[in-house]
Structure formats: C-alpha cells, structure tokens
Scaffold this motif. Sequence first.
Motif, PDB file in Angstrom:
ATOM      1  N   ARG A   8      15.761   2.934  13.384  1.00 43.20           N
ATOM      2  CA  ARG A   8      16.490   2.804  14.653  1.00 43.20           C
ATOM      3  C   ARG A   8      16.181   3.993  15.548  1.00 43.20           C
ATOM      4  NH1 ARG A   8      21.338   5.111  16.440  1.00 43.20           N
ATOM      5  NH2 ARG A   8      21.666   6.023  14.368  1.00 43.20           N
ATOM      6  N   GLN A   9      16.059   3.732  16.826  1.00 44.93           N
ATOM      7  CA  GLN A   9      15.964   4.776  17.834  1.00 44.93           C
ATOM      8  C   GLN A   9      17.035   4.534  18.888  1.00 44.93           C
ATOM      9  OE1 GLN A   9      14.619   7.672  18.455  1.00 44.93           O
ATOM     10  NE2 GLN A   9      15.643   7.699  20.431  1.00 44.93           N
TER      11      GLN A   9
ATOM     12  N   ALA B  27      17.319  -1.351  17.258  1.00 44.93           N
ATOM     13  CA  ALA B  27      16.818  -1.619  15.911  1.00 44.93           C
ATOM     14  C   ALA B  27      15.339  -1.965  16.017  1.00 44.93           C
ATOM     15  CB  ALA B  27      17.583  -2.774  15.277  1.00 44.93           C
ATOM     16  N   LEU B  28      14.538  -1.436  15.100  1.00 44.52           N
ATOM     17  CA  LEU B  28      13.109  -1.664  15.179  1.00 44.52           C
ATOM     18  C   LEU B  28      12.453  -1.454  13.825  1.00 44.52           C
ATOM     19  CD1 LEU B  28      11.263   1.409  16.677  1.00 44.52           C
ATOM     20  CD2 LEU B  28      13.711   1.444  16.305  1.00 44.52           C
TER      21      LEU B  28
ATOM     22  N   ASN C 212      17.180  -5.147  22.415  1.00 45.66           N
ATOM     23  CA  ASN C 212      16.790  -4.624  23.742  1.00 45.66           C
ATOM     24  C   ASN C 212      17.409  -3.279  24.073  1.00 45.66           C
ATOM     25  OD1 ASN C 212      19.443  -5.239  24.372  1.00 45.66           O
ATOM     26  ND2 ASN C 212      18.945  -7.079  25.543  1.00 45.66           N
ATOM     27  N   GLY C 213      18.209  -2.730  23.162  1.00 48.24           N
ATOM     28  CA  GLY C 213      18.764  -1.399  23.388  1.00 48.24           C
ATOM     29  C   GLY C 213      20.064  -1.379  24.153  1.00 48.24           C
ATOM     30  N   SER C 214      20.579  -2.541  24.544  1.00 56.92           N
ATOM     31  CA  SER C 214      21.834  -2.556  25.296  1.00 56.92           C
ATOM     32  C   SER C 214      23.047  -2.394  24.388  1.00 56.92           C
ATOM     33  CB  SER C 214      21.952  -3.863  26.097  1.00 56.92           C
ATOM     34  OG  SER C 214      21.926  -4.985  25.239  1.00 56.92           O
ATOM     35  N   ASN C 215      22.933  -2.836  23.133  1.00 58.32           N
ATOM     36  CA  ASN C 215      24.014  -2.688  22.158  1.00 58.32           C
ATOM     37  C   ASN C 215      23.510  -1.902  20.955  1.00 58.32           C
ATOM     38  OD1 ASN C 215      25.835  -4.426  23.637  1.00 58.32           O
ATOM     39  ND2 ASN C 215      24.686  -6.174  22.834  1.00 58.32           N
ATOM     40  N   LEU C 216      24.380  -1.090  20.386  1.00 59.62           N
ATOM     41  CA  LEU C 216      24.012  -0.328  19.203  1.00 59.62           C
ATOM     42  C   LEU C 216      23.611  -1.276  18.078  1.00 59.62           C
ATOM     43  CD1 LEU C 216      23.828   2.405  17.726  1.00 59.62           C
ATOM     44  CD2 LEU C 216      26.233   2.087  17.068  1.00 59.62           C
ATOM     45  N   SER C 217      22.451  -1.046  17.503  1.00 62.02           N
ATOM     46  CA  SER C 217      21.967  -1.919  16.430  1.00 62.02           C
ATOM     47  C   SER C 217      21.214  -1.093  15.400  1.00 62.02           C
ATOM     48  CB  SER C 217      21.075  -3.031  16.988  1.00 62.02           C
ATOM     49  OG  SER C 217      20.020  -2.493  17.764  1.00 62.02           O
TER      50      SER C 217
END
Length: 412
Positions: free
Chosen positions: A337-338, A342-343, A355-360
């Motif tokens: 995660r960055q 999530a990635l 897409n980075g809009s929500n913590l994942s």
Amino acid sequence: MKKIIIIIITLVLFGSCKKDEPAPIVVPIITSINPIQGNPDTEIAINGSGFSTVVSENIVKFNGVVAKVSSATSSTLIAKVPISSGSGLVEVSTSKGSANGPSFTYIPDIFVGGIESNGSKFVGKYWKNGVAVNVTNGTNNVTIYSIAVSGNDVYLAGYETVGSVKVAKYWKNGIENILSDQSKDAFCYSIAIDGTDVYVAGSEFNGNQYVAKYWKNGISVSLTNGQVSAEAHGIAISDGNVYVTGQEALPAGPLVAKYWKNGIATSLTDGKYDASAWSIVVSGNDIYISGYEDNGVNYARYWKNGLTNALSYNGNNIVDQIDQIVVSGSDVYVAGRQSKTALYWKNGIAVPLTNGSNLSFAHSIFLYGSDIFVAGNEFNGTAKVGKYWKNGSAVNLTNGFFDCSPWGIIVR
C-alpha cells in the motif's frame, strides 16, 4: 445315407466354429458429462457405455489427473473433480480400452483468511468461494494473519486475546491449537504445511524480550536467545529446509532484517536503520524476501539472494506498507500500500488496485495460471470492506457494515 452323414458332420463342424468365436470387446465410450464445469470435489456424472460395473476397474482422469470414482454402472460413472486438475478432457480407461470425452471446465476454489467484526469483537474466519466460515465464536478478539490449505484441510494462524494476554494459535478446520503457554503475549504471523507437518512462525514474550521462533507440530524452536527483542514473520519449507524471516534488534536499538535457514541467521541489513523482513519464497536456489528499511529514502523493498530491490509508487519512495511476495518464473510480485492506494508490484512496476480516494490495503497475493489474485480491504466511509481483486476487478466478501481485514488468499 452317405450324403446325410456328410451333412450332419458339416453342421456339427459349423456349429463348433461358431461357439469358438471370441466375444466382442466392449470398449468404453463417453457420450456426455454432467455438469460440464465445476469446482474441485464436484461430483460429475460420466455417461456412455462399456464401463465396468466394478468401481476399481474404471480409471477416470480430468485433464490427465486421476479422479476418485464413487459408483459405476455399465453406462454411468460418478467421479469427483480432482483438486488442481485444471480444465481439459475427461478420460475413462478400463481393461478393454480408453475413451476421451468432452472437455471439463475447472473452476478453482478461492480461499481467503482474515477477520471480521461482529459489532463488538473480531471473529476469525475464512471465505471459500465467497461463503464465510467462522472459526471462532466472537467471545474474544482474534487476529488472523495467514491461511494454508492442504487437501480438504484449512489452516489459519494468528492469536486470540484472552483477558489481557495474547495467545498464539492456529486453527485446523475450526479446531484451535494453542501454541503458547497463555501466561505471556505471543503471536503467530505465518503458517506452512509440509506433508503432515504444520509450521507456524511468530514470537513470544519471555518476560523481558520477544523471542523469534517457530513451532513445528506444536513444539517451539527458538531462533533468538531472548536477550534482545526479535520477531519471526514469514516461513517456508523447501527440500526439508526451514526458512524463517523476521527482525532482531541490535544492543544499541535498531532492528535488523534477517532470515534464518535451519536456525542459522543471515542479516539483510546492516543495522544503521530499523528494518524488517516479512514474507519469503524459495524458488530453486533463489531466496526472495519482502520487507522494509526505514532509511528515509527507500522504505518498501524485496531482497533476492540478499540483494536489495527498492519499490516505489508514482515516484514516491516512501511506501507505507509491504506484505506478501510471490514468484512465478522470473517474475516477482509483492503486495502492499502507498498512502490510501492498495497495489502490487510486478518486477518493480506498481499496479494500483484502487484509485486512492478511500483508504485501502493489499495484504496477500496469489498467482493462478495467468490470473493475479490480491486480498485486502477498502474503506467505504463506514467500515473496511473485505475483498479480493482478480486481475484488478474487485469482489466484495463483506457487506461493509463492520470492519473486515483479509490477510491471506489461496486459489487452487
């Protein structure tokens, strides 16, 4: 009179010849299978003719893998889809011959291990093909960090908070196995199965420091002497060798990332900065380990045979979280995660899942054929939704009412 005798002899000879002719060989023929697709252990009806009525005399294969036959008539066989057989032709062989039938489409089972809140406590559970199976009753908080599947057995490893003590445990098919003495905190982070042996990596407090260790069939093996703090995180078994990753503090304080092979430690970092090793894969003669080093420049990384490979995302070298590593041929995959994204990385190239809009979070990764599965969660504004991604497409495991954290995924 002579003519009558000759005719009688001829008829007798002709009749004798007919009786001596061999019975026709009845070779198996497959006309259909039902259903034509399914998961492992699905019962399949194989229809046709020429089958043996003795179960053991029919050899059934799915894509070349021998299946278990449960019943047999001359026209129908019932067989179970073998685990990990894959898609391919169905074959039936008897002593009379062999026949290939239609192709069967194999649908793999997807196992995800983790925890989900019941509103007050976190419950240990796993999902099989999206269906949740609780392994704890919700009386105490439980954390699950790892899942393993062997045959029809499902294993989860983690810890349960009993009163004020964290108790190291693993669960086999929902039955708990306590690893620590329940008087001091202990944790399990990873589980591996090798034949009939169960290996679990973790740490246990000795009253002064945490000791890195693993348990083999419930018997603990300490990797550090307990004079400084240490933890064991990942475990892998290869050719009878036991590999464990983790960290151990120097007397001056910094944590050193390292791994142990059969109890012999190898340092991955020099102790200038805090560092830790998490997941491990042994592939041939190569050892791959994911982890981090907090040197202010590069955080997430993996090591191949001790050589560092830094990971970044969008030019940012300070990656927030690193988890499981897997290897396929020359390709190396790492989940992490960055910031809120999530990635996973493939050969150092980041592939975002959100897409980075929500913590994942992306905690675990598994490769099945050409498919990439990643388990984690994503915040929906109310709770963390447990999910997995298949080739980037999300599949929700929970309804989003309560927090869920999947930590392991296996596809087979």
